[in-house]
Scaffold this active site. Structure first.
Site, PDB file in Angstrom:
ATOM      1  N   HIS A 237      29.900  -0.722  94.092  1.00 10.35           N
ATOM      2  CA  HIS A 237      30.008  -1.158  92.704  1.00 10.35           C
ATOM      3  C   HIS A 237      30.871  -2.413  92.676  1.00 10.35           C
ATOM      4  CE1 HIS A 237      31.374  -0.980  88.482  1.00 10.35           C
ATOM      5  NE2 HIS A 237      30.380  -0.144  88.240  1.00 10.35           N
TER       6      HIS A 237
ATOM      7  N   ASP B  51      36.151   5.262  96.883  1.00 13.73           N
ATOM      8  CA  ASP B  51      35.797   5.276  95.472  1.00 13.73           C
ATOM      9  C   ASP B  51      34.977   6.542  95.220  1.00 13.73           C
ATOM     10  OD1 ASP B  51      34.563   5.026  93.017  1.00 13.73           O
ATOM     11  OD2 ASP B  51      33.780   3.011  93.369  1.00 13.73           O
TER      12      ASP B  51
ATOM     13  N   GLN C 111      31.463   8.430  91.653  1.00 10.14           N
ATOM     14  CA  GLN C 111      30.146   9.068  91.582  1.00 10.14           C
ATOM     15  C   GLN C 111      30.080  10.392  92.331  1.00 10.14           C
ATOM     16  OE1 GLN C 111      27.663   8.047  89.690  1.00 10.14           O
ATOM     17  NE2 GLN C 111      28.866   6.302  88.995  1.00 10.14           N
TER      18      GLN C 111
ATOM     19  N   LYS D 182      33.278  10.760  84.013  1.00  4.92           N
ATOM     20  CA  LYS D 182      32.093  11.156  84.776  1.00  4.92           C
ATOM     21  C   LYS D 182      32.137  12.643  85.146  1.00  4.92           C
ATOM     22  CE  LYS D 182      31.673   6.482  86.693  1.00  4.92           C
ATOM     23  NZ  LYS D 182      30.522   5.978  85.946  1.00  4.92           N
TER      24      LYS D 182
ATOM     25  N   CYS E 167      25.864  -2.784  88.105  1.00  2.00           N
ATOM     26  CA  CYS E 167      27.110  -3.319  88.680  1.00  2.00           C
ATOM     27  C   CYS E 167      27.103  -3.206  90.205  1.00  2.00           C
ATOM     28  CB  CYS E 167      28.336  -2.620  88.092  1.00  2.00           C
ATOM     29  SG  CYS E 167      28.593  -2.934  86.342  1.00  2.00           S
TER      30      CYS E 167
END
Length: 431
Positions: free
Chosen positions: A148, A225, A228, A251, A389
Site C-alpha cells: 500500500h 503492516d 489487512q 478494519k 493505493c
C-alpha cells in the site's frame, strides 16, 4: 449437542462452557444471526438491498460496538491520565484496560509495547520518523512490490532525509513475492525490512515468518503492516518475533481514527518521540525536557479516548465469533466467489496465490473497472475500483486498476450470486 440460534456474544458465552472440535464450533456459526448484529446491512442503496463487498477498505460495525461508543460518551467522557476526579479515573481505567486487551489479543510481551495511534499509517510514519536518527548514507532498507502507498511513501521520504537506499522485493504474475530475489537483496547494510502481512489489492498472504527470520540473521529490524491481516487472522507477535506490527481498528469491526503500533521494548526505548506535547513528557523546563516512559513517550496530546476503548470492544466481538471460525467461513466464500466469477467469459482475476485471503481483484476484458463499479453501485453492490493505493501493482500488470470485491464473515453466498449477476449485467451494458 443442541444447536440453537445465537448472537455473536451469546455464542461466545456458550462456547466457553462446552469443549468442542473446530467442526462443531463452525457448525454453530449462523451467518444470518451474525448479520443481525450489523444495522447497516438491513439498509437499501438505490432501492436495492445493500451488498457490502468493500471490507478491505473498512469493515462494518456491529451494534455491540456502536453501543460501546454511546456508553463512553454517555457515562465516562473525560480526559485521561491527568485528572483526579472520578470520571477521569474511570475513563483512564477503561482506556488502559483496552490497551491490555489489545496486548493480550496480539500476545505482546508487555502492555507498554502497545502504542495507540490514529491508524496503520500513523504507526508506519512514527517508525519511519524514528529511524531518521538511526540510518545513514549507504544503509539499505527493503520494501515489497505488494505494498500500500502508506508503506512506500514514508520510507521514500526517510531515504531522502538520510541518504539510505530503498530496495524492492519483486512480485510474479500470481501476485506472490519472489523470495530468492529477497535473499539476494539482504546484505550486512540492510537495517530495516517492511512489508504487508496480506496484500490489500490482491489478498496474497506473504511469508512473513521466513522474511523475519532472514532479516534478523543480518541484524535488520522488521515492520509488518497488518492492516489487512488482522480482520482475518490472529497474529501471535511473540511467536513471530517481529520488531514492529501495525493495524487499524476500522478494519476489525471497530471505529475509524484509531489503531495500534506494536514495538519491541528495546526498539521503542531506542527511537525518539514522534511528536512533542502533553502526555509524552516527564519534566519540562525552558532549558530541557525529559520524556515519559513507554507507552506515553509516543502518545502526545489528548488521544482518541473513545476509539481506544471501543477498539477493545471490537476485539471482544471478533473473538466472540472466533478467528478460526472466521477464517474457515471466509475461505468458503473466497472459493465460491472465485469459481462463480471465473464462469464469466472475459473476466480475469489478478492475484492467484495459493495462500490468500478473501479478496478478489478482477477486470472485464476491454471495460474500465470504474464503469463496472458504477453500475454495481446502482444495483446496491459496494465494491472498490481503482489502484487501491497500490499503484506499483497495477503498473506491474499494465492495467489502470481493478474491481475489488472483499468479503467478511457477515457476507453470504447469496450476496456473491448478486455480484456475479451484476457483473454480467455490466458486461452486457458496456461491451
Amino acid at each position: 449437542m443442541k444447536l440453537i440460534p445465537l448472537s455473536a456474544v451469546a455464542l461466545c458465552e456458550e462456547l466457553q462452557q462446552m469443549p468442542q472440535s473446530g467442526l462443531e464450533i463452525f457448525a454453530m456459526f449462523n451467518v444470518n444471526d451474525i448479520r443481525k448484529d450489523f444495522p447497516i446491512l438491513s439498509r437499501k442503496v438505490n432501492g436495492k438491498p445493500l451488498v457490502y463487498f468493500d471490507n478491505a477498505a473498512t469493515s462494518q460495525t456491529p451494534q455491540q460496538v456502536i453501543d460501546a461508543i454511546v456508553d463512553y460518551y454517555s457515562n465516562y467522557n473525560a480526559n485521561i491520565h491527568r485528572g483526579v476526579h472520578t470520571l477521569s479515573q474511570e475513563a483512564t481505567d477503561l482506556y488502559e484496560a483496552a490497551r491490555k486487551k489489545i496486548q493480550t489479543h496480539f500476545n505482546a510481551k508487555f502492555s507498554h509495547e502497545i502504542i495507540l495511534t490514529s491508524g496503520t499509517t500513523h504507526g508506519i510514519n512514527l517508525i519511519a520518523n524514528g529511524f531518521s536518527s538511526l540510518l545513514k548514507k549507504d544503509d539499505e532498507i527493503i520494501v515489497s512490490a505488494l505494498e500500500h502507498h502508506s508503506n512506500i511513501v514514508p520510507w521514500q521520504m526517510l531515504c531522502e532525509r538520510t541518504g539510505a537506499t530503498l530496495k524492492v522485493i519483486p512480485m510474479n504474475e500470481q501476485g506472490e513475492l519472489v523470495m530468492p530475489e529477497f535473499d539476494k537483496l539482504l546484505t550486512s547494510n540492510t537495517k530495516l525490512v517492511f512489508l504487508n502481512h496480506i496484500s490489500n489489492a490482491l489478498g496474497t498472504i506473504n511469508p512473513i515468518e521466513y522474511i523475519i527470520e532472514k532479516a534478523h540473521a543480518v541484524d535488520a529490524a522488521v515492520l509488518i503492516d497488518g492492516a489487512q491481516a488482522t480482520p482475518h487472522i490472529k497474529p501471535d507477535l511473540q511467536a513471530l518475533d517481529v520488531d514492529f506490527y501495525v493495524a487499524s481498528a476500522h478494519k476489525m469491526c471497530g471505529p475509524t481514527g484509531v489503531g495500534m503500533l506494536y514495538g519491541k521494548e528495546k526498539w521503542l526505548k531506542k527511537l525518539p518521540p514522534y511528536q512533542g506535547g502533553g502526555e509524552m513528557i516527564a519534566e519540562v523546563t525552558f532549558e530541557k525536557t525529559t520524556y515519559a516512559d513507554l507507552p506515553h513517550k509516543f502518545e502526545a496530546g489528548t488521544p482518541n479516548i473513545a476509539g481506544g476503548i471501543v477498539f477493545g470492544a471490537a476485539i471482544d466481538y471478533m473473538n466472540s465469533i472466533g478467528f478460526d471460525t472466521i477464517a474457515t467461513y471466509e475461505n468458503e466464500l473466497l472459493e465460491y466467489a472465485t469459481a462463480q466469477l471465473l464462469s464469466i467469459d472475459g473476466l480475469k482475476i489478478y492475484g492467484t496465490s495459493k495462500t490468500k485471503t478473501s479478496v478478489i481483484s478482477f477486470n472485464l476484458e476491454g471495460i474500465h473497472p470504474y464503469d463496472v463499479g458504477a453500475i454495481l453501485d446502482k444495483l446496491g453492490i459496494a465494491v472498490r475500483t481503482g489502484h487501491h493505493c497500490a499503484q506499483p501493482i497495477m503498473d506491474f500488470y499494465k492495467i489502470p486498476g481493478t474491481i475489488r470485491a472483499s468479503f467478511a464473515f457477515y457476507n453470504t453466498k447469496e450476496e456473491i450470486d448478486a455480484l456475479v449477476e451484476g457483473v454480467k449485467k455490466a458486461k452486457m451494458m458496456l461491451a
